[in-house]
Design an enzyme around this catalytic site. Structure first.
Site, PDB file in Angstrom:
ATOM      1  CG  HIS A  57      -1.759  -1.234   1.334  1.00  0.00           C
ATOM      2  ND1 HIS A  57      -2.819  -1.494   0.499  1.00  0.00           N
ATOM      3  CD2 HIS A  57      -1.655  -2.309   2.149  1.00  0.00           C
ATOM      4  CE1 HIS A  57      -3.357  -2.658   0.810  1.00  0.00           C
ATOM      5  NE2 HIS A  57      -2.658  -3.172   1.803  1.00  0.00           N
TER       6      HIS A  57
ATOM      7  CB  ALA B  42      11.202  -9.172 -20.906  1.00  0.00           C
TER       8      ALA B  42
END
Length: 152
Positions: A87, A110
């Protein structure tokens, strides 16, 4: 074998193993520990509370944040995004560091995103572009958003 630190890198750590190559425009903070025979490609950031094993390849554009452990023989593809705060908020002094653990021989494709507090098991593979929201078991192949096991 001596390590190679490109002159255009800001390498503040003295704990980099023999044979490791660090390419241009990387930043490695003083408490980072990097093993032997690693290849740290350009534009990589490695924070302080990080341990990277031997024979690890980290491709361009990856940030290794505090709280990460990367074991031996791991491959991390270009622009993989790791997180360590579930958060995030600017200026939050009460945030909780969530540790991420990448086990021996894992491969992360990737452009993948790895949420905080995740363990990617030994020899597991994460397909390119995946968003990993929960632990990946050893030897599993995961792919997608959210990443799901496609093969064990």
């Amino acid at each position: 074998m001596a390590n190679f630190i490109h002159p255009l890198t800001d390498c503040q750590s003295q704990m980099i193993g023999d044979g490791t190559r660090v390419w241009q425009f990387c930043v490695i903070l003083p408490e980072a520990v990097i093993g032997q025979n690693c290849n740290i490609c350009s534009h990589v950031l490695v924070e302080n509370k990080v341990k990277i094993g031997n024979n690890v390849t980290i491709k361009c554009g990856v940030q290794i944040w505090d709280g990460m452990t990367i074991e031996d023989d791991v491959f991390i593809g270009s622009n993989v995004t790791f997180t360590n705060d579930r958060h995030p908020r600017s200026g939050n002094r009460d945030w909780i560091l969530e540790r991420t653990h990448i086990c021996k021989g894992a491969v992360i494709g990737a452009g993948s995103t790895i949420l905080p507090g995740i363990t990617i098991g030994e020899n597991a593979k994460v397909g390119a572009g995946s968003v990993v929201t929960k632990d990946v078991p050893a030897n599993a192949i995961v792919y997608g958003n959210p990443a799901r096991i496609i093969k064990k």
